[in-house]
Write a protein that holds these residues in place. Structure first.
Motif, PDB file in Angstrom:
ATOM      1  N   SER A 148       0.837  -1.194   0.000  1.00  0.00           N
ATOM      2  CA  SER A 148       0.000   0.000   0.000  1.00  0.00           C
ATOM      3  C   SER A 148       0.873   1.246   0.000  1.00  0.00           C
ATOM      4  N   MET A 149       0.240   2.368  -0.217  1.00  0.00           N
ATOM      5  CA  MET A 149       0.931   3.646  -0.177  1.00  0.00           C
ATOM      6  C   MET A 149       0.217   4.556   0.828  1.00  0.00           C
ATOM      7  N   PHE A 150       0.991   5.148   1.736  1.00  0.00           N
ATOM      8  CA  PHE A 150       0.451   6.094   2.706  1.00  0.00           C
ATOM      9  C   PHE A 150       0.778   7.509   2.252  1.00  0.00           C
ATOM     10  N   ASN A 274      -0.666  -2.993   7.040  1.00  0.00           N
ATOM     11  CA  ASN A 274      -0.778  -3.026   8.496  1.00  0.00           C
ATOM     12  C   ASN A 274       0.112  -1.994   9.178  1.00  0.00           C
ATOM     13  N   GLN A 275       1.119  -1.474   8.451  1.00  0.00           N
ATOM     14  CA  GLN A 275       2.031  -0.508   9.055  1.00  0.00           C
ATOM     15  C   GLN A 275       1.414   0.877   9.214  1.00  0.00           C
ATOM     16  N   VAL A 346      -4.559  -7.997   9.254  1.00  0.00           N
ATOM     17  CA  VAL A 346      -5.924  -8.431   9.533  1.00  0.00           C
ATOM     18  C   VAL A 346      -5.867  -9.865  10.058  1.00  0.00           C
ATOM     19  N   PRO A 347      -6.453 -10.166  11.230  1.00  0.00           N
ATOM     20  CA  PRO A 347      -6.329 -11.493  11.860  1.00  0.00           C
ATOM     21  C   PRO A 347      -6.659 -12.640  10.922  1.00  0.00           C
ATOM     22  N   PRO A 364      -7.001   1.566  12.340  1.00  0.00           N
ATOM     23  CA  PRO A 364      -7.027   0.131  12.032  1.00  0.00           C
ATOM     24  C   PRO A 364      -8.144  -0.241  11.063  1.00  0.00           C
ATOM     25  N   ARG A 365      -9.286   0.429  11.191  1.00  0.00           N
ATOM     26  CA  ARG A 365     -10.398   0.124  10.287  1.00  0.00           C
ATOM     27  C   ARG A 365     -10.022   0.460   8.843  1.00  0.00           C
ATOM     28  N   MET A 366      -9.237   1.493   8.655  1.00  0.00           N
ATOM     29  CA  MET A 366      -8.796   1.848   7.305  1.00  0.00           C
ATOM     30  C   MET A 366      -7.984   0.723   6.680  1.00  0.00           C
ATOM     31  N   THR A 367      -7.169   0.044   7.484  1.00  0.00           N
ATOM     32  CA  THR A 367      -6.362  -1.052   6.941  1.00  0.00           C
ATOM     33  C   THR A 367      -7.244  -2.232   6.556  1.00  0.00           C
TER      34      THR A 367
END
Length: 428
Positions: A148-150, A274-275, A346-347, A364-367
């Motif tokens: 992903s890209m942040f 996740n980062q 994500v578990p 976390p919801r965004m991930t």
């Protein structure tokens, strides 16, 4: 000038585990087993890991767990412990290093523990295959993520520019990076990192073109011409002023704290989904998340689901049964799941995933939403990387990219060296 806050963060990340290793979580009296845990990551990850270890000890009387969180010299220390046959009981790996170390004899296969000591009935489809090497399950994935890209949402807002999206092409990304850098107008701050040294970004770039970093038979999966195109893209962007200077990029040790975005030198970062939690914990501006640029708006993403991180049992562990119990607890205990959230992805346990989603906050919801959003765009998980993949990343890919950026190599020379040096270290 390095701030006191940055030094404190570094101390926490690199020293929390060393401190924990001196102070057991509970009395060692009548201990039946003493586990050593070994991982890398942000202070937030260390806290979550230590909290779960405490919870594990409470439900497993007689077992103690000590932690060692390590920074940039993680792999050097691990290699030394492997040679000295003094491996930790539970070791954190990621997909590109797992096959190499498994084949070196660093970890026990877990097949005999599956379904008994390590329960797998609630795992999502294909989870065990994510850490399978040469037909054996070498570890247990702790979560699912993807590339992903942040990006700093405030930087784009202030510049009056729309942030990149899933349809942004590589050409558009380059132009946007140049425009954003100029709009920010800050000394030593650029829009993008120089991703020429990131093997995982190069891998996505290649997958978008029907190729990959490595072939299924353990060879390099790209040509000199592919490498030329890659290096030319980033060198041109650097010369246009759209990505960070060589001295900034060379400091990046593939850790959050050393990344240009976390250090305040760039407005974007190429990372694992996740980062986002770790990045946001050290940055004040709100971050956004999207996928990598593509060759064309409707072109393939090159993305695939991957094990975010993996727990393995050290080959020389004196307490492998207790180590297996710890891994089982880490991925299957509901209370442990609440503590861990999605920081390691994500578990993999579907029940835990369902229980965690309503509890997590916005970041976390965004991930989770990102991982779900790319479901129709991912390609199959690639074959395990060959022996020497770690050396290829650390001793070839990064140095060659840095030498190019510092003007010590031309684009053509860099491409040729990536191939020749890559063939030297890769062992199928």
């Amino acid at each position: 000038m390095i701030s006191r806050r940055h030094l404190m963060q570094q101390a926490m990340a690199l020293g929390a585990g060393a401190l924990a290793s001196q102070i057991p979580f509970m009395s060692a009296q009548a201990a039946d087993a003493a586990l050593r845990l070994y991982w890398w990551g942000s202070p937030d990850r260390s806290k979550r890991t230590l909290d779960v270890a405490k919870l594990f000890e409470q439900s497993h009387p007689g077992v103690t767990a000590t932690g060692e969180a390590v920074g940039g010299d993680y792999w050097t220390k691990l290699a030394t412990m492997l040679v000295g046959r003094n491996l930790p009981d539970v070791i954190q790996f990621e997909p590109t290093t797992l096959p190499d170390y498994y084949r070196r004899g660093a970890m026990l296969p877990l097949d005999s523990y599956l379904g008994s000591a390590i329960k797998t009935d609630k795992f999502g489809p294909g989870v065990l295959d994510l850490a399978r090497v040469d037909g054996k399950v070498a570890g247990i994935a702790l979560g699912i993520n993807s590339f992903s890209m942040f990006y700093d949402t405030e930087a784009f807002s202030k510049a009056g520019l729309a942030p990149p999206s899933a349809k942004t092409t590589w050409k558009e990304f380059a132009d946007l990076s140049v425009e954003l850098t100029k709009a920010m107008g800050k000394d030593r701050v650029w829009a993008s990192p120089n991703a020429s040294r990131y093997n995982y970004v190069f891998d996505v770039w290649l997958h978008q073109r029907g190729k990959s970093l490595f072939t299924e038979d353990g060879q390099l999966g790209f040509t000199v011409d592919d490498a030329k195109e890659w290096y030319d893209y980033w060198e041109t962007l650097r010369q246009r002023g759209g990505c960070v200077a060589p001295d900034v990029q060379s400091l990046d040790q593939s850790l959050i704290d050393s990344n240009p975005l976390a250090r305040g030198n760039s407005a974007m970062s190429f990372a694992y989904s996740n980062q986002l939690i770790g990045y946001q914990s050290v940055l004040k501006p709100k971050l956004g998340i999207t996928s990598y640029p593509v060759t064309k708006a409707d072109g393939p993403s090159g993305l695939y689901y991957r094990p975010a991180l993996i727990w393995c049992i050290g080959k020389t562990s004196k307490n492998p049964d207790a180590a297996a119990a710890f891994i089982d607890f880490f991925v299957n205990d509901p209370e442990a799941g609440k503590i861990l959230g999605v920081e390691r992805g994500v578990p993999v346990n579907l029940d835990i995933r369902g229980a965690v989603v309503p509890l997590v906050d916005e970041v976390p919801r965004m991930t989770i939403e990102y991982v779900n959003a790319i479901a129709n765009r991912v390609v199959p998980y690639p074959a395990p990387v060959p022996k020497g993949a770690t050396e290829f990343d650390q001793m070839v890919m990064r140095p060659v990219a840095d030498q190019l950026a510092f003007g010590q190599l031309s684009v053509v020379q860099a491409a040729e060296r990536l191939i020749s040096e890559g063939k030297r270290v890769i062992r199928s």
